[in-house]
Motif scaffolding. Structure first.
Motif, short mmCIF file in Angstrom:
data_model
loop_
_atom_site.label_atom_id
_atom_site.label_comp_id
_atom_site.label_asym_id
_atom_site.label_seq_id
_atom_site.Cartn_x
_atom_site.Cartn_y
_atom_site.Cartn_z
N TRP A 90 6.91 2.68 -5.16
CA TRP A 90 8.36 2.83 -5.05
C TRP A 90 8.74 3.94 -4.09
CZ3 TRP A 90 11.49 6.97 -6.85
CH2 TRP A 90 12.86 6.73 -6.76
N ARG A 91 8.01 5.06 -4.13
CA ARG A 91 8.29 6.15 -3.19
C ARG A 91 8.00 5.72 -1.76
NH1 ARG A 91 8.82 11.45 -4.93
NH2 ARG A 91 9.27 11.79 -2.71
N ALA A 92 6.96 4.91 -1.59
CA ALA A 92 6.62 4.46 -0.24
C ALA A 92 7.63 3.46 0.30
CB ALA A 92 5.23 3.84 -0.23
N THR A 93 8.22 2.65 -0.57
CA THR A 93 9.18 1.65 -0.10
C THR A 93 10.46 2.29 0.43
OG1 THR A 93 10.01 1.43 -2.38
CG2 THR A 93 8.35 -0.17 -1.62
N GLY A 94 10.65 3.59 0.17
CA GLY A 94 11.80 4.27 0.74
C GLY A 94 11.78 4.28 2.25
N LEU A 95 10.60 4.15 2.83
CA LEU A 95 10.49 4.09 4.29
C LEU A 95 10.81 2.70 4.83
CD1 LEU A 95 7.18 6.12 4.78
CD2 LEU A 95 9.52 6.92 5.19
N GLY A 96 10.76 1.68 3.96
CA GLY A 96 10.93 0.31 4.42
C GLY A 96 9.65 -0.22 5.05
N LEU A 97 9.63 -1.53 5.27
CA LEU A 97 8.45 -2.15 5.86
C LEU A 97 8.18 -1.63 7.26
CD1 LEU A 97 8.85 -5.87 4.67
CD2 LEU A 97 7.34 -4.09 3.75
N VAL A 98 9.25 -1.40 8.01
CA VAL A 98 9.08 -0.88 9.37
C VAL A 98 8.49 0.52 9.33
CG1 VAL A 98 10.26 -0.26 11.50
CG2 VAL A 98 10.96 -2.31 10.24
N GLY A 99 8.98 1.35 8.42
CA GLY A 99 8.45 2.70 8.30
C GLY A 99 6.99 2.71 7.86
N ALA A 152 7.17 11.22 1.44
CA ALA A 152 7.24 9.80 1.77
C ALA A 152 6.05 9.38 2.62
CB ALA A 152 8.55 9.50 2.51
N GLY A 153 5.67 10.22 3.58
CA GLY A 153 4.51 9.90 4.40
C GLY A 153 3.22 9.88 3.60
N ALA A 154 3.07 10.84 2.68
CA ALA A 154 1.88 10.87 1.82
C ALA A 154 1.84 9.63 0.94
CB ALA A 154 1.88 12.13 0.97
N ALA A 155 2.99 9.25 0.37
CA ALA A 155 3.04 8.05 -0.47
C ALA A 155 2.74 6.81 0.34
CB ALA A 155 4.42 7.93 -1.13
N ALA A 156 3.18 6.78 1.60
CA ALA A 156 2.92 5.62 2.44
C ALA A 156 1.42 5.48 2.72
CB ALA A 156 3.69 5.75 3.75
N ILE A 157 0.76 6.58 3.06
CA ILE A 157 -0.69 6.51 3.32
C ILE A 157 -1.43 6.11 2.06
CG2 ILE A 157 -2.70 7.84 4.04
CD1 ILE A 157 -0.79 9.63 5.64
N ALA A 158 -1.02 6.68 0.91
CA ALA A 158 -1.67 6.32 -0.35
C ALA A 158 -1.46 4.85 -0.69
CB ALA A 158 -1.12 7.21 -1.48
N THR A 159 -0.26 4.33 -0.40
CA THR A 159 0.01 2.91 -0.67
C THR A 159 -0.84 2.02 0.23
OG1 THR A 159 2.28 3.44 -1.33
CG2 THR A 159 1.81 1.16 -0.76
N ILE A 160 -1.00 2.40 1.48
CA ILE A 160 -1.85 1.64 2.39
C ILE A 160 -3.29 1.62 1.89
CG2 ILE A 160 -2.80 1.56 4.73
CD1 ILE A 160 -0.12 2.85 5.63
N MET A 161 -3.78 2.78 1.43
CA MET A 161 -5.13 2.85 0.86
C MET A 161 -5.24 1.99 -0.39
SD MET A 161 -6.39 6.78 1.22
CE MET A 161 -7.99 6.28 0.56
N LEU A 162 -4.19 2.04 -1.23
CA LEU A 162 -4.19 1.25 -2.46
C LEU A 162 -4.25 -0.24 -2.16
CD1 LEU A 162 -3.80 1.01 -5.56
CD2 LEU A 162 -1.33 1.09 -5.14
N ALA A 163 -3.43 -0.70 -1.22
CA ALA A 163 -3.42 -2.12 -0.89
C ALA A 163 -4.75 -2.57 -0.29
CB ALA A 163 -2.27 -2.42 0.07
N THR A 164 -5.29 -1.76 0.61
CA THR A 164 -6.57 -2.12 1.25
C THR A 164 -7.69 -2.14 0.22
OG1 THR A 164 -5.79 -1.04 3.27
CG2 THR A 164 -8.14 -1.55 3.13
N SER A 165 -7.73 -1.14 -0.65
CA SER A 165 -8.77 -1.09 -1.69
C SER A 165 -8.64 -2.27 -2.65
CB SER A 165 -8.67 0.23 -2.47
OG SER A 165 -8.85 1.33 -1.63
N PHE A 166 -7.39 -2.63 -2.98
CA PHE A 166 -7.17 -3.75 -3.90
C PHE A 166 -7.71 -5.05 -3.31
CE2 PHE A 166 -4.56 -7.31 -5.40
CZ PHE A 166 -4.77 -7.21 -6.78
N VAL A 167 -7.44 -5.27 -2.03
CA VAL A 167 -7.91 -6.50 -1.38
C VAL A 167 -9.44 -6.54 -1.36
CG1 VAL A 167 -7.99 -7.77 0.79
CG2 VAL A 167 -5.83 -6.82 -0.02
N ILE A 168 -10.06 -5.42 -1.02
CA ILE A 168 -11.52 -5.38 -0.94
C ILE A 168 -12.15 -5.56 -2.32
CG2 ILE A 168 -13.51 -3.92 -0.37
CD1 ILE A 168 -11.81 -2.68 1.84
N LEU A 169 -11.61 -4.87 -3.32
CA LEU A 169 -12.15 -5.00 -4.68
C LEU A 169 -11.91 -6.40 -5.24
CD1 LEU A 169 -11.15 -1.55 -6.21
CD2 LEU A 169 -13.41 -2.30 -5.45
N LEU A 170 -10.78 -7.01 -4.88
CA LEU A 170 -10.53 -8.38 -5.31
C LEU A 170 -11.56 -9.33 -4.72
CD1 LEU A 170 -8.73 -10.44 -6.77
CD2 LEU A 170 -7.33 -10.56 -4.70
#
Length: 286
Positions: free
Chosen positions: A46-55, A252-270
């Motif tokens: 949710w904190r990362a979505t404050g930047l929007g998809l473009v951000g 916001a930038g920290a949350a964005a990087i963490a969200t990117i890591m979370l999504a990438t890790s989720f795909v790999i673990l899946l």
């Protein structure tokens, strides 16, 4: 005999078992999982979505972020491959051979679990530094380990090895020796026995250990920062970049990087879990 078989194949009815009630235990499990895992991750996204998809895309494509993500995920993958090979070898030695000091070696496998990560990082940095015991041996050859990506790789191997060993070891202990003997009597070589008999049985457990080791390696911080050197575009890991963003109050930038890591890790673990399910189905497991 038939009565015992019929009782063994009776369907499990929700509400029967050791714990008192399916509904209560399920509700408690979901509540606990939500409080510990789902809600914190939801707040992060949710904190990362404050930047929007473009951000988010702009943060993800920043050269420094791309370099840090490549370092974290690339070296984690290499460390997992090394642990998959040597973890199986260590588990095999501990399971199939009796030798003096075996129990001590078995206990030493769990040291990365017991050591604080900062202590492990300091120890590895002191050992592989140019003036350390091992670093001094390779320094005359022009090889530098500490404060380079090679040091990060060693640290990730160190913290990930127990996951592979401890997931593979019980399967090796339960694997019937008569199957290997039957393979040998049918004319199979040792390599063929390992490839066609042992490895297929170990594959689901090995994939589980690989997934756990990879998840730990991607998010590892304490044992890496002391040996990494933390040089942007060279030996900077993504968790360190997140901490740097927090220190600059760029939440916001920290949350964005963490969200990117979370999504990438989720795909790999899946993907790893899908491979594990396919291997179990191939072996006839439910």
């Amino acid at each position: 005999m038939s009565l015992a078989v019929d009782q063994a194949w009776q369907p499990r009815i929700p509400g029967t078992g050791v714990l008192p009630g399916f509904g209560i235990t399920l509700g408690f499990a979901l509540t606990y999982l939500s409080l510990i895992v789902l809600i914190p991750l939801g707040v992060l996204v949710w904190r990362a979505t404050g930047l929007g998809l473009v951000g988010l895309w702009q943060v993800a494509t920043t050269p420094r972020v791309l370099a840090a993500l490549e370092t974290s995920f690339g070296l984690s993958a290499l460390a997992v491959l090394a642990n998959a090979l040597f973890g199986v070898i260590v588990a095999w030695v501990l399971t199939r051979y009796e030798f003096p000091g075996r129990r001590l070696l078995d206990a030493a496998v769990d040291l990365p679990f017991a050591l604080p990560t900062a202590v492990a990082g300091i120890a590895l940095a002191a050992l592989y530094a140019p003036n350390g015991w091992l670093g001094a041996l390779v320094a005359p050859l022009g090889i530098k380990i500490a404060f380079t990506p090679a040091g990060i790789f060693i640290a990730l191997v160190f913290i990930g090895l127990p996951f592979v060993v401890r997931t593979v070891q019980p399967v090796l202990q339960d694997l019937d020796h008569e199957i290997e003997e039957a393979s040998a009597t049918l004319g199979a070589s040792r390599f063929q026995t390992v490839r066609r008999v042992v490895l297929p049985a170990l594959l689901p457990a090995l994939l589980t250990g690989v997934a756990l080791a990879f998840a730990r390696a991607v998010g590892e911080y304490g044992s890496v920062i002391f040996i990494a050197g933390n040089i942007p575009f060279k030996s900077e890991i993504a968790p360190l970049l997140i901490v740097a963003q927090l220190e600059e109050y760029n939440y916001a930038g920290a949350a964005a990087i963490a969200t990117i890591m979370l999504a990438t890790s989720f795909v790999i673990l899946l993907a790893i879990n899908l491979l594990q399910a396919l291997s179990q189905r191939r072996l006839g497991h439910d």
